[in-house]
Design an enzyme around this catalytic site. Structure first.
Site, PDB file in Angstrom:
ATOM      1  N   HIS A 145     -13.638  -7.359  26.946  1.00  0.00           N
ATOM      2  CA  HIS A 145     -14.435  -8.581  27.040  1.00  0.00           C
ATOM      3  C   HIS A 145     -14.266  -9.352  25.738  1.00  0.00           C
ATOM      4  CE1 HIS A 145     -17.545  -7.006  30.204  1.00  0.00           C
ATOM      5  NE2 HIS A 145     -16.301  -6.657  30.506  1.00  0.00           N
ATOM      6  N   GLU A 163     -16.351 -10.674  23.755  1.00  0.00           N
ATOM      7  CA  GLU A 163     -17.263 -10.234  22.700  1.00  0.00           C
ATOM      8  C   GLU A 163     -16.780  -8.949  22.037  1.00  0.00           C
ATOM      9  OE1 GLU A 163     -17.951 -11.000  25.933  1.00  0.00           O
ATOM     10  OE2 GLU A 163     -20.108 -11.282  26.176  1.00  0.00           O
ATOM     11  N   CYS A 170     -23.018  -9.051  28.637  1.00  0.00           N
ATOM     12  CA  CYS A 170     -23.431  -7.971  29.530  1.00  0.00           C
ATOM     13  C   CYS A 170     -24.071  -6.857  28.694  1.00  0.00           C
ATOM     14  CB  CYS A 170     -22.220  -7.438  30.296  1.00  0.00           C
ATOM     15  SG  CYS A 170     -21.024  -6.559  29.248  1.00  0.00           S
ATOM     16  N   CYS A 220     -21.652  -5.374  25.994  1.00  0.00           N
ATOM     17  CA  CYS A 220     -21.442  -6.270  24.849  1.00  0.00           C
ATOM     18  C   CYS A 220     -22.722  -6.436  24.032  1.00  0.00           C
ATOM     19  CB  CYS A 220     -20.916  -7.614  25.331  1.00  0.00           C
ATOM     20  SG  CYS A 220     -19.266  -7.492  26.061  1.00  0.00           S
TER      21      CYS A 220
END
Length: 161
Positions: free
Chosen positions: A55, A57, A84, A87
């Protein structure tokens, strides 16, 4: 006083999201800044890397740690989509000082939508949180991406305006 606004930095994260869109990745972009300078920027690359952890992040946190050291106390994370749970946990553990996100994620968001991991006082760090910065622009690119996925089964990716 800040030299640049949150919108300024979010535009850079949105540029990363547009790159992800062109690469047929879910269009999420992230930027970490420190002292009004970009430390790192990245976008989702779960498809190209075949890594579910890639991801935006997670990628910027890992890169920033290599540049700034283990703790990211003096850093701000700008991300186009609400983080999410994975993260959000990484944000807390890396001690990022401030998080700014664009679009809310009603299905997976862990910074206000489903959960609020960043404000859970049982955890050892609670960064400042600002949501909804350029939410319309950040949400539009995601809606367009998934709409094309549903309607364009040929695999072609359109250009962004």
């Amino acid at each position: 006083m800040k030299a640049h606004s949150d919108e300024y930095w979010m535009k850079l994260a949105l540029e990363e999201a547009k790159t992800a869109f062109r690469e047929d990745e879910v269009p999420v972009g992230a930027v970490i800044i420190k002292d009004e300078k970009i430390v790192v920027r990245a976008h989702n690359s779960t498809e190209s890397s075949k890594d579910v952890l890639a991801h935006a992040e997670m990628l910027v946190i890992e890169q920033a740690r290599k540049k700034c050291g283990k703790w990211l106390y003096d850093c701000t994370l700008y991300v186009t989509l609400e983080p999410c749970t994975m993260c959000a946990g990484a944000i807390v553990l890396s001690r990022i000082n401030r998080v700014v996100f664009g679009a809310f994620d009603e299905k997976n968001g862990a910074c206000g939508s489903l959960y609020n991991v960043l404000y859970d006082t049982r955890l050892n760090h609670n960064p400042e949180l600002k949501s909804g910065v350029m939410a319309n622009e950040c949400g539009t690119i995601l809606r367009k991406f998934f709409q094309e996925k549903r309607t364009n089964r040929s695999g072609e990716v359109s250009e962004l305006a």
